[in-house]
Scaffold this motif. Structure first.
Motif, mmCIF file in Angstrom:
data_model
loop_
_atom_site.group_PDB
_atom_site.id
_atom_site.type_symbol
_atom_site.label_atom_id
_atom_site.label_comp_id
_atom_site.label_asym_id
_atom_site.label_seq_id
_atom_site.Cartn_x
_atom_site.Cartn_y
_atom_site.Cartn_z
ATOM 1 N N THR A 1 57.734 -45.873 52.703
ATOM 2 C CA THR A 1 56.878 -45.431 53.391
ATOM 3 C C THR A 1 55.966 -44.497 52.552
ATOM 4 N N ALA A 2 56.679 -43.716 51.787
ATOM 5 C CA ALA A 2 56.054 -42.777 50.851
ATOM 6 C C ALA A 2 55.447 -43.388 49.830
ATOM 7 N N ILE B 1 54.363 -36.150 41.968
ATOM 8 C CA ILE B 1 55.558 -36.835 42.356
ATOM 9 C C ILE B 1 55.740 -36.942 43.795
ATOM 10 N N PHE B 2 55.994 -38.135 44.274
ATOM 11 C CA PHE B 2 56.249 -38.372 45.671
ATOM 12 C C PHE B 2 57.570 -38.508 46.144
ATOM 13 N N ILE B 3 58.320 -37.859 47.283
ATOM 14 C CA ILE B 3 59.632 -37.972 47.506
ATOM 15 C C ILE B 3 59.679 -38.049 48.994
ATOM 16 N N GLY B 4 60.412 -39.197 49.569
ATOM 17 C CA GLY B 4 60.276 -39.272 50.862
ATOM 18 C C GLY B 4 61.199 -38.486 51.863
ATOM 19 N N LYS C 1 49.497 -28.171 36.482
ATOM 20 C CA LYS C 1 50.092 -27.877 38.061
ATOM 21 C C LYS C 1 51.017 -29.031 38.311
ATOM 22 N N PHE C 2 52.150 -29.187 38.506
ATOM 23 C CA PHE C 2 52.893 -30.294 38.932
ATOM 24 C C PHE C 2 53.042 -30.185 40.604
ATOM 25 N N SER C 3 52.958 -31.271 41.490
ATOM 26 C CA SER C 3 52.756 -31.137 42.819
ATOM 27 C C SER C 3 53.693 -32.303 43.263
ATOM 28 N N VAL C 4 54.675 -31.672 44.001
ATOM 29 C CA VAL C 4 55.651 -32.656 44.803
ATOM 30 C C VAL C 4 55.195 -32.788 46.281
ATOM 31 N N GLN C 5 54.739 -34.091 46.140
ATOM 32 C CA GLN C 5 54.235 -34.731 47.510
ATOM 33 C C GLN C 5 55.438 -35.108 48.560
ATOM 34 N N THR C 6 55.242 -34.467 49.822
ATOM 35 C CA THR C 6 56.256 -34.868 50.736
ATOM 36 C C THR C 6 55.517 -35.260 51.813
ATOM 37 N N PRO C 7 54.995 -36.446 51.875
ATOM 38 C CA PRO C 7 54.118 -36.935 53.188
ATOM 39 C C PRO C 7 54.842 -36.996 54.497
ATOM 40 N N LEU C 8 56.166 -36.978 54.416
ATOM 41 C CA LEU C 8 57.072 -37.568 55.693
ATOM 42 C C LEU C 8 57.763 -36.241 56.209
ATOM 43 N N ILE C 9 57.669 -35.027 55.643
ATOM 44 C CA ILE C 9 58.557 -34.057 55.746
ATOM 45 C C ILE C 9 58.341 -33.547 57.264
#
Length: 223
Positions: free
Chosen positions: A17-18, A117-120, A156-164
Motif C-alpha cells: 500500500t505504501a 524514503i517510504f516505509i509502511g 534534508k531526508f524525509s521518512v514518509q509514513t503514509p500509513l502510520i
C-alpha cells in the motif's frame, strides 16, 4: 528533476500500500527488500511479484543475517510464533530491524540523490513494535541529517509514513482505491512455501480483522 523515492517493500499488505501511495504521488520508486533470515521466503517472492506488477524503477533484495543473532520468533526457529494475542512487545519483534532497514534505504537514497524514503509502519492496528512509532521515525530523520554527506551539506531526508495513523481497514480501503492486488501480498509470520497463511498469528489476525472492518473480501489463502 525526477522525484525519486526508496520504498521499503516486505511483500506484505502495508508495504504494498505504501508503494502504491508513493507511485500515486508521482515518485519514481526504487523498491528495497531484505532477506534477513526470516522464517520463510514467501514474502520475498511476493515482494518480487509486487515490484514487477507495480512497475518500480528498480528492485533490490539485500541479505542481512539477523538469524545469526536471533532474539525473535521470526528469526529463531527455536522460538514459536504465538497463536494468540500477547501483552507487551511480542516475541515476533525483531531487534533493531527497522533501524537497519532504514539505514540501508538511506544509503541507497543518498546514492540515487533521492530525498524521500517510504516505509509502511503503522501505529494503530499493529503488534506494538517500538520501531513503528512516529517518535522513532522522527529520531531517524535527525540521524539521517547528521550521518550522511548529503545531510551535512544541507539536503534534508524525509521518512514518509503514509500509513502510520490509519487503521488496518483504512489502509485496505486506500490500497483498494489505488488498485493494489492484495492477493499478491503475504503477511503471515508462518506462511508456507506457497505463501498460504496460518490464520492464527498476530499478523494474520490483524489482516483478517482489517478486511472484515473494511467490508472487502479477504483474498488471503489460508492453510
Amino acid at each position: 528533476m525526477m522525484k525519486k523515492a526508496v520504498v521499503l517493500l516486505s511483500g506484505g499488505l502495508d508495504s504494498a500500500t505504501a508503494l502504491a501511495m508513493a507511485k500515486q504521488q508521482g515518485y519514481y520508486c526504487h523498491a528495497l527488500s531484505f532477506d534477513y533470515g526470516q522464517r520463510h521466503r514467501a514474502e520475498l517472492t511476493a515482494a518480487s511479484r509486487i515490484a514487477e506488477r507495480m512497475g518500480v524503477v528498480a528492485h533490490k533484495t539485500i541479505h542481512i543475517g539477523l538469524d545469526s543473532i536471533g532474539g525473535s520468533a521470526l528469526t529463531d526457529k527455536l522460538i514459536d510464533v504465538p497463536d494468540h494475542a500477547q501483552t507487551g512487545i511480542p516475541v515476533t519483534y525483531v531487534p533493531a530491524r527497522n533501524t537497519l532497514f532504514l539505514a540501508f534505504a538511506l544509503g541507497w537514497a543518498e546514492v540515487l540523490e533521492a530525498r524521500d524514503i517510504f516505509i509502511g509502519v503503522n501505529a494503530v492496528d499493529y503488534s506494538g513494535y517500538p520501531d513503528c512509532r512516529s517518535e522513532f521515525i522522527k529520531a531517524f530523520e535527525v540521524l539521517a541529517g547528521l550521518a550522511t554527506k548529503a545531510g551535512v551539506e544541507g539536503c534534508k531526508f524525509s521518512v514518509q509514513t503514509p500509513l502510520i495513523t490509519l487503521s488496518k481497514a483504512d489502509i485496505i480501503k486506500a490500497g483498494t482505491r489505488l488498485g493494489v492486488d492484495y492477493s499478491m501480498t503475504v503477511s503471515c509470520y508462518s506462511a508456507d512455501d506457497e505463501g498460504k497463511a496460518c490464520g492464527v498469528c498476530d499478523s494474520c489476525r490483524l489482516r483478517r480483522a482489517g478486511f472484515e472492518a473494511a467490508k472487502i473480501s479477504d483474498p488471503t489463502v489460508y492453510r
